[in-house]
Enzyme design. Structure first.
Site, PDB file in Angstrom:
ATOM      1  N   HIS A   6       0.821  -1.200   0.000  1.00 15.51           N
ATOM      2  CA  HIS A   6       0.000   0.000   0.000  1.00 15.51           C
ATOM      3  C   HIS A   6       0.865   1.264   0.000  1.00 15.51           C
ATOM      4  O   HIS A   6       0.546   2.240  -0.650  1.00 15.51           O
ATOM      5  CB  HIS A   6      -0.897  -0.041   1.233  1.00 15.51           C
ATOM      6  CG  HIS A   6      -1.889   1.076   1.312  1.00 15.51           C
ATOM      7  ND1 HIS A   6      -3.096   1.026   0.664  1.00 15.51           N
ATOM      8  CD2 HIS A   6      -1.847   2.251   1.966  1.00 15.51           C
ATOM      9  CE1 HIS A   6      -3.765   2.126   0.931  1.00 15.51           C
ATOM     10  NE2 HIS A   6      -3.036   2.900   1.708  1.00 15.51           N
ATOM     11  N   TYR A  11       4.435   0.464  -2.928  1.00 13.31           N
ATOM     12  CA  TYR A  11       4.225   0.081  -4.323  1.00 13.31           C
ATOM     13  C   TYR A  11       5.321  -0.859  -4.800  1.00 13.31           C
ATOM     14  O   TYR A  11       5.812  -0.749  -5.906  1.00 13.31           O
ATOM     15  CB  TYR A  11       4.187   1.336  -5.211  1.00 13.31           C
ATOM     16  CG  TYR A  11       2.906   2.092  -5.070  1.00 13.31           C
ATOM     17  CD1 TYR A  11       1.852   1.867  -5.941  1.00 13.31           C
ATOM     18  CD2 TYR A  11       2.736   3.001  -4.040  1.00 13.31           C
ATOM     19  CE1 TYR A  11       0.657   2.542  -5.796  1.00 13.31           C
ATOM     20  CE2 TYR A  11       1.529   3.678  -3.882  1.00 13.31           C
ATOM     21  CZ  TYR A  11       0.511   3.446  -4.769  1.00 13.31           C
ATOM     22  OH  TYR A  11      -0.668   4.113  -4.616  1.00 13.31           O
ATOM     23  N   SER A  40      -8.303   4.166  -3.797  1.00  8.77           N
ATOM     24  CA  SER A  40      -9.278   3.096  -3.576  1.00  8.77           C
ATOM     25  C   SER A  40      -9.476   2.878  -2.084  1.00  8.77           C
ATOM     26  O   SER A  40      -8.588   3.180  -1.281  1.00  8.77           O
ATOM     27  CB  SER A  40      -8.764   1.813  -4.202  1.00  8.77           C
ATOM     28  OG  SER A  40      -7.543   1.464  -3.597  1.00  8.77           O
ATOM     29  N   HIS A  41     -10.634   2.382  -1.719  1.00  9.47           N
ATOM     30  CA  HIS A  41     -10.863   1.938  -0.342  1.00  9.47           C
ATOM     31  C   HIS A  41     -11.574   0.597  -0.376  1.00  9.47           C
ATOM     32  O   HIS A  41     -12.629   0.419   0.213  1.00  9.47           O
ATOM     33  CB  HIS A  41     -11.657   2.986   0.447  1.00  9.47           C
ATOM     34  CG  HIS A  41     -10.933   3.426   1.674  1.00  9.47           C
ATOM     35  ND1 HIS A  41     -11.561   3.704   2.865  1.00  9.47           N
ATOM     36  CD2 HIS A  41      -9.618   3.594   1.903  1.00  9.47           C
ATOM     37  CE1 HIS A  41     -10.652   4.050   3.757  1.00  9.47           C
ATOM     38  NE2 HIS A  41      -9.469   3.998   3.203  1.00  9.47           N
ATOM     39  N   HIS A  98     -10.632  -2.735   0.460  1.00  6.78           N
ATOM     40  CA  HIS A  98     -10.617  -3.744   1.521  1.00  6.78           C
ATOM     41  C   HIS A  98     -11.495  -3.367   2.707  1.00  6.78           C
ATOM     42  O   HIS A  98     -12.311  -4.174   3.142  1.00  6.78           O
ATOM     43  CB  HIS A  98      -9.180  -4.053   1.935  1.00  6.78           C
ATOM     44  CG  HIS A  98      -8.382  -4.638   0.810  1.00  6.78           C
ATOM     45  ND1 HIS A  98      -8.302  -5.982   0.580  1.00  6.78           N
ATOM     46  CD2 HIS A  98      -7.707  -4.044  -0.194  1.00  6.78           C
ATOM     47  CE1 HIS A  98      -7.568  -6.196  -0.508  1.00  6.78           C
ATOM     48  NE2 HIS A  98      -7.188  -5.034  -0.985  1.00  6.78           N
ATOM     49  N   ARG A 150      -8.365  14.859   2.371  1.00 12.39           N
ATOM     50  CA  ARG A 150      -7.184  15.338   3.106  1.00 12.39           C
ATOM     51  C   ARG A 150      -5.956  15.379   2.204  1.00 12.39           C
ATOM     52  O   ARG A 150      -5.109  16.253   2.337  1.00 12.39           O
ATOM     53  CB  ARG A 150      -6.929  14.468   4.339  1.00 12.39           C
ATOM     54  CG  ARG A 150      -7.996  14.614   5.410  1.00 12.39           C
ATOM     55  CD  ARG A 150      -7.562  14.025   6.741  1.00 12.39           C
ATOM     56  NE  ARG A 150      -7.200  12.627   6.637  1.00 12.39           N
ATOM     57  CZ  ARG A 150      -8.069  11.610   6.658  1.00 12.39           C
ATOM     58  NH1 ARG A 150      -9.362  11.842   6.769  1.00 12.39           N
ATOM     59  NH2 ARG A 150      -7.653  10.371   6.558  1.00 12.39           N
ATOM     60  N   SER A 186      -6.002   6.025  12.888  1.00 15.41           N
ATOM     61  CA  SER A 186      -7.176   6.814  13.249  1.00 15.41           C
ATOM     62  C   SER A 186      -7.368   7.890  12.191  1.00 15.41           C
ATOM     63  O   SER A 186      -6.396   8.471  11.702  1.00 15.41           O
ATOM     64  CB  SER A 186      -6.965   7.486  14.609  1.00 15.41           C
ATOM     65  OG  SER A 186      -6.957   6.521  15.628  1.00 15.41           O
ATOM     66  N   GLN A 187      -8.624   8.153  11.870  1.00 19.27           N
ATOM     67  CA  GLN A 187      -8.929   9.068  10.778  1.00 19.27           C
ATOM     68  C   GLN A 187      -8.801  10.539  11.196  1.00 19.27           C
ATOM     69  O   GLN A 187      -8.663  10.851  12.367  1.00 19.27           O
ATOM     70  CB  GLN A 187     -10.364   8.814  10.311  1.00 19.27           C
ATOM     71  CG  GLN A 187     -10.538   7.466   9.661  1.00 19.27           C
ATOM     72  CD  GLN A 187      -9.843   7.408   8.326  1.00 19.27           C
ATOM     73  OE1 GLN A 187     -10.132   8.174   7.427  1.00 19.27           O
ATOM     74  NE2 GLN A 187      -8.894   6.496   8.190  1.00 19.27           N
ATOM     75  N   ASP A 212      -5.177   7.704 -12.488  1.00 14.89           N
ATOM     76  CA  ASP A 212      -5.666   6.346 -12.687  1.00 14.89           C
ATOM     77  C   ASP A 212      -5.664   5.564 -11.383  1.00 14.89           C
ATOM     78  O   ASP A 212      -4.870   5.830 -10.486  1.00 14.89           O
ATOM     79  CB  ASP A 212      -4.796   5.605 -13.706  1.00 14.89           C
ATOM     80  CG  ASP A 212      -3.429   5.303 -13.128  1.00 14.89           C
ATOM     81  OD1 ASP A 212      -2.672   6.266 -12.874  1.00 14.89           O
ATOM     82  OD2 ASP A 212      -3.124   4.125 -12.883  1.00 14.89           O
ATOM     83  N   SER A 257      -4.384  -0.778  -6.146  1.00 15.22           N
ATOM     84  CA  SER A 257      -4.940  -1.609  -5.081  1.00 15.22           C
ATOM     85  C   SER A 257      -4.821  -3.064  -5.504  1.00 15.22           C
ATOM     86  O   SER A 257      -5.398  -3.468  -6.514  1.00 15.22           O
ATOM     87  CB  SER A 257      -6.409  -1.240  -4.861  1.00 15.22           C
ATOM     88  OG  SER A 257      -7.043  -2.261  -4.117  1.00 15.22           O
TER      89      SER A 257
END
Ligand code: ADP
Ligand code: MG
Lengths: 719, 223, 84, 84
Positions: A34, A37, A79-80, A82, A101, A294-295, A474, A514
């Site tokens: 992640h 790469y 992408s999110h 998972h 963000r 944590s977000q 992309d 991803s």
């Protein structure tokens, strides 16, 4: 996923000692797929990333281009996948939070969100539950931020029954000189801003780098859009006052990764006091503080010492928490201390350079099993089936849950144009256009051509409203890189994007890969590349909609071949795609793009729609239905071939226009001047609300609006 | 120049486009005001714009109504300052009791964003002065909690009020907006600031523009 | 078979955050309600179900909620209780 | 002073209707859960408050809820209860 023993050995040898627990955690995040790469880094170098108007290319939190001399566009896609499979609501929501963000990290004001959703069939309760919650998650988070989600795509297939793909993109604007340099120097203090750090979301990024496993639920994060909104407000104020030199999102890999990457990019070292981070649970251990995801947290670095006081008073005004956690240093080391004791002491260079991971690729030519012939079929049934395919039918049930108009800038909202057109609202009529496309049907059959077509379709959709394509982003979604036959798709899609970016001469300013999108039995989802294209439009009032007004000629611009490979009609009649996808035609696409811009500037058309899924027939019928006008089409005018092929072919580089009746000759001559094949294929009607198809002037099919409304509105029961 | 405050709570979203409309269409001196700093006496009118104040947590408009700006607003309402609440602003004004009734969760239990047609009845007062009775103005809505409810609609339809031609959210009597004091305090769920310039709308209608023109004219004539 | 009232409460697990509850608690305290230690927000569903007994009623609501995914077991906790 | 947990449930009064609850009940029945007579949807707020006794805790949540209008008596019904 945990470091391999090879990787641990490599690090320990370089250090000449054992790794501490904190160092292990930091490297585990930093060296994960992640963040590093590692499986695709080399291939990604093939993308075209340079162009005169590129201000920031791939590498930072977001890319940036010059839209006009005094306006920059900042954008990023991510992408999110998972997290969304387990918690579709929060997975999708935090995807939006993270991408926004990233864009503010460059000093931008976020003004647009786009989403590409690949979801299950809708026939199982589980897939409906996933889709419903994904859409609600994006809606709840994006709407609360006050950023319009004004374009997107929604694909449905069994391949995503349990593993949906969620790609979200954010576009922001800034003054070119307002883009943060992102540079820091030794001595600069580091401030952590926003949410408290907690155990939620622990090691999420390495979790996104391996196949799904139910035991990963500890990584689930709940998004807090309210805090994020306050962060946006506070940073916007700080940007206006020029108080900041660096802002960075704490995303995948948490604090550790963000710090290490910033240090590496600036060629400096860093000292962090982990015990100064504001925490949610007081007993967090140092390794947890390093890796927590944590977000709604960011690190910010003030432009100079003098800015600190003013910065803090802005944060206080918005009730945001913050802490000063350390500083950048000369010595190129990442040092982290906890209660005065060193827990991490790594050379920056080592931390950002994982050892090469050899990946095997099993080259497999696209499976070109030819399709059974689709002739002499019941046309009416085929048309209704195509229109009722959830991939083709109307998407209002999705985008009407999104606040597509907040900000007051949305000039072409979803459902009304091939791309979202956003007005700058700056006492001019200038704006930009954005479209995102991806077609797993094609990439499954041929990842190279499929990815290139995604690029072409996004490009064409930006062009068809009358904008000039300027840059692309992309998002590659694919399988397990450790399995050669799956990794093949990843690499071929990247090559397809690289080829398209070169051939269409459009720089790629950012992207995301991803991997590990496979189910518990190890089978891969349909791999897909989402491509987002951004274009410039001088005058938003000239943007063409997809809504016809009736009683005017329908003109198809572009050449139709008998290309049914991987088409929608195959999928709905044969259950899957066969053969090769249509040809990628960059020269024609470019020519058509320039032509389309002239058409919109000259004001000779009422409506324009890029032809894609379901071919001319689906495109024309959807346009007509939305406009509340009827339509007749002569199949031989599209292509002198079998009507099924003429109507459903998905040949690329085509735009269907409703041309102003009195401007027909001008339109056709303009096409001729561009050497673009163009001809009248039918008419829109005024008073008859019906769809009629003819072949050599013989009526071969007729449907009333009422016969298709159920098909076209079929998605309603999804939401 | 007459001065219009555009109130900002944490989570307010629509202040910039509202300000743009106040400046460019009403031709008034607009300014965004952070809620604790709002002093009613300094202004000739106030707009509470749309958004999600405090995340809409608890209930839309609820937490914003706890702000100390509320006392100022209640006071201002008493002495007749023109007050307009749009969407979340309407929700805040109804929480404060400045406007009657309640805005409940949409009948679809979902957020809805789409264009609607809004018919204005008995238009009067500073915000609706240029609109004629029964005029239909298209504007977008974008809300989750916009289902208007009140036990008795009689007092409402005696005042200036707005009606959806096609009820999008289950509001009682299709109510889209209500007012008090003859339209001096007005709340509407649709967003006029998103329907102010022709290119903000596909159909090139500018249904919301009339509201901004009205307040400009009214204040200049000395409301 | 008789009608029973069963209350189902769905909220985030304690390990997860709860932005709504946290915001409300924070704002209540700053209004002066210092006695509020915390608030967790959730959804409440008050069922009326036909069942042979109170236990059956509770059992059946629990089963329906999980079968129809009224909550997500990976993030939510549920409480099911009989009410008068 | 000790911490007490008090649950506050806010739902719409019958006069204000409850479309969400009605939709859920309808869906559940059409999925075959015939035993569902009705569903009312609402919000749950689980308070932890410091108080001298259980009664005080309940009293204080009730007071806070009504002072701050966490429910609105003209459209909402409310239940306050102690939980373990
Ligand atoms: N996930 C989504 N989010 C936002 N808008 C979407 C989404 N999916 C589709 N849309 C919008 O719905 C409209 C119709 O989408 P689609 O059917 O894919 O294309 P077409 O424009 O060919 O009809 C487009 O304006 C598109 O931007
Ligand atoms: Mg990020």
């Amino acid at each position: 996923m945990p470091l391999t023993s090879f990787e641990i050995g490599y690090a320990q040898e370089a250090l000449g000692r054992r790794l501490t627990r904190e160092e292990l955690v930091l490297l585990e995040a930093e060296w994960s797929e992640h963040c590093s790469y590692k499986s695709t880094r080399e291939e990604l170098k093939r993308l075209k990333t340079e162009a005169p108007l590129v201000i920031v290319g791939p590498g930072r939190d977001a890319g940036a281009i010059k839209l006009f001399d005094d306006v920059a566009i900042i954008a990023r896609i991510e992408s999110h996948n998972h997290p969304s499979a387990l918690d579709p609501y929060n997975g999708a929501a935090t995807g939006v939070g993270g991408i926004v963000r990233d864009v503010i990290s460059l000093g931008a004001k976020p003004v647009l969100l786009a989403d590409a959703l690949y979801m299950g069939s809708g026939r199982t309760r589980h897939s409906r539950w996933l889709s419903k919650n994904i859409i609600r998650g994006i809606s709840d988070y994006g709407n609360r931020l006050g950023i319009p989600t004004a374009t997107g795509l929604a694909w449905f297939s069994e391949a995503y029954e349990k593993q949906p793909l969620i790609n979200v993109a954010c576009v922001g604007i800034a003054k070119p000189e307002g883009i943060l340099p992102g540079s820091v120097k030794p001595g600069d203090p580091i401030i952590m801003l926003g949410n408290t750090t907690g155990r939620d979301g622990f090691l999420g990024s390495s979790f996104a780098s391996k196949p799904l496993d139910e035991s990963d639920v500890a990584a689930i994060q709940v998004g807090n859009p309210f805090i994020e909104k306050l962060i946006i407000e506070a940073l916007t104020e700080a940007f206006d006052k020029k108080l900041l030199s660096l802002v960075k999102d704490l995303g995948g890999g948490g604090l550790g990764t963000a710090i290490v990457e910033t240090a590496a990019q600036n060629d400096v070292g860093v000292v962090i006091h982990l015990d100064r981070v504001h925490l949610r649970e007081p007993d967090l251990e140092p390794f947890e503080i390093i890796a927590s995801e944590s977000q709604e947290r960011m690190i910010v670095v003030p432009r100079n010492e003098g800015a600190l006081g003013e910065l803090f008073s802005i944060f206080d005004k918005y009730g945001l928490e913050y802490s000063v956690i350390g500083y950048f240093s000369k010595e190129r080391k990442v040092k982290m201390l906890f209660r005065g004791l060193p827990v991490v002491d790594l050379p920056v260079g080592l931390a950002v350079s994982p050892p090469k991971t050899p990946r095997e690729v099993l080259g497999r030519e696209p499976c070109n099993k030819e399709a059974p012939m689709l002739r002499n079929i019941d046309l009416k049934e085929a048309v209704v089936k195509v229109l009722s395919s959830p991939r083709v039918s109307l998407k209002a049930v999705i985008y009407e849950q999104y606040d597509w108009g907040v900000g007051g800038r949305t000039s072409l909202p979803p459902g009304y144009g091939d791309s979202a057109v956003i007005w700058l609202m700056d006492n001019t009529k200038r704006g930009f256009a954005v479209a995102v496309r991806g077609n797993p049907g094609y990439t499954r059959l041929d990842p190279f051509v499929g990815a290139a077509i995604s690029f072409a379709e996004a490009y064409r959709r930006v062009a068809s409203v009358g904008a000039e394509p300027l840059a692309a982003l992309d998002n590659i979604n694919s399988g397990n890189p450790e399995k050669p036959e799956q990794h093949y798709y990843t690499l071929r899609m990247i090559e397809g994007i690289a080829h398209a970016s070169q051939a269409l001469n459009l720089p790629v300013i950012g992207g995301n890969v991803s991997l590990y999108n496979e189910d518990e039995s190890g089978s891969m989802i349909d791999p897909v590349a989402s491509v987002l294209v951004i274009g410039r439009i001088e005058d938003v009032t000239k943007a063409l909609t997809t809504i016809p007004i009736g009683d005017s000629p329908l003109v198809l611009a572009g050449d139709t071949k008998t290309e049914l490979g991987g088409s929608e009609v195959q999928r709905v009649l044969l259950g899957r795609g066969y053969g090769r996808p249509p040809e990628f035609k960059p020269i024609e696409e470019k020519r058509l793009g320039i032509f389309a811009k002239e058409v919109s500037e000259k004001g000779i058309a009422n409506a324009a729609h890029s032809v894609s899924l379901g071919g001319v027939v689906a495109t024309a019928f959807k346009m007509a239905y939305k406009g509340g006008v009827g339509v007749t089409i002569e199949s031989t005018a599209i292509c002198d071939c079998d009507p099924v092929e003429a109507l459903f072919s998905e040949s690329q580089a085509r735009i269907l226009y409703e041309v102003k009746r009195e401007k027909l000759q001008d339109f056709l001559s303009l096409a001729k001047a561009f050497d673009i094949k163009a001809g009248v294929i039918g008419n829109t009607l005024k008073d008859e609300r019906l769809f009629r198809l003819t072949h050599r002037s013989n009526k071969i099919m007729e449907l009333g609006f009422e016969d298709v409304s159920e098909a076209l509105e079929g998605l309603e029961n999804l939401g | 120049m007459r001065r219009v405050a555009i109130m900002k709570y944490p989570g307010t979203n629509c202040e910039n486009e509202t300000l743009y409309a106040v400046r460019n269409v009403s031709k008034l001196d607009g300014k965004v005001v952070w809620h604790p700093d709002f002093k009613a006496r300094e202004w000739d009118a106030v707009v509470l714009p749309g958004g999600f104040s405090y995340g809409d947590y608890g209930r839309a408009g609820l937490i914003a109504s706890w702000s100390k700006a509320s006392r100022e607003l209640l006071n201002a309402f008493d002495y007749g300052l023109p007050i307009l609440g749009i969407c979340n602003g309407f929700q805040v004004l109804s929480e404060l009791g400045i406007l009657p009734g309640n805005l409940l969760y949409n009948a679809s239990a979902k957020f809805i964003a789409k264009w609607v047609n809004v018919k204005f009845h008995n238009p009067r007062g500073p915000w609706l002065s240029l609109i004629s009775d029964g005029e239909v103005l298209p504007m977008p809505i974008a809300h989750a909690e916009g289902r208007y409810y009140i036990d008795d609609v009689e007092p409402i339809i005696g005042e200036p009020w707005a009606e959806y031609l096609e009820n999008p959210n289950g509001s009682i009597q299709s109510i889209a907006g209500v007012s008090r004091k003859g339209g001096v305090a007005l709340g509407i769920m649709p967003h006029p600031e998103r329907a102010t310039f022709p290119w903000q709308s596909l159909k090139y209608t500018t249904g919301g523009r009339r509201i901004f023109e009205s307040i400009g004219e009214s204040l200049r004539r000395g409301w | 078979m008789q009608g029973y009232k069963v209350l189902l409460i769905v909220s985030y697990k304690a390990s997860a955050r709860d932005p709504e509850g946290e915001t409300i608690a924070h704002e209540l305290r700053s209004l002066g309600h210092e006695e509020v230690v915390s608030v967790r927000a959730g959804k409440a569903f008050l069922f009326e179900v036909k069942a042979g007994s109170e236990e059956d009623a509770i059992e059946s609501v629990t089963r329906i909620a999980s079968e129809t995914k009224l909550y997500n077991p990976s993030v939510h906790e549920v409480k099911v209780m009989r009410v008068a």
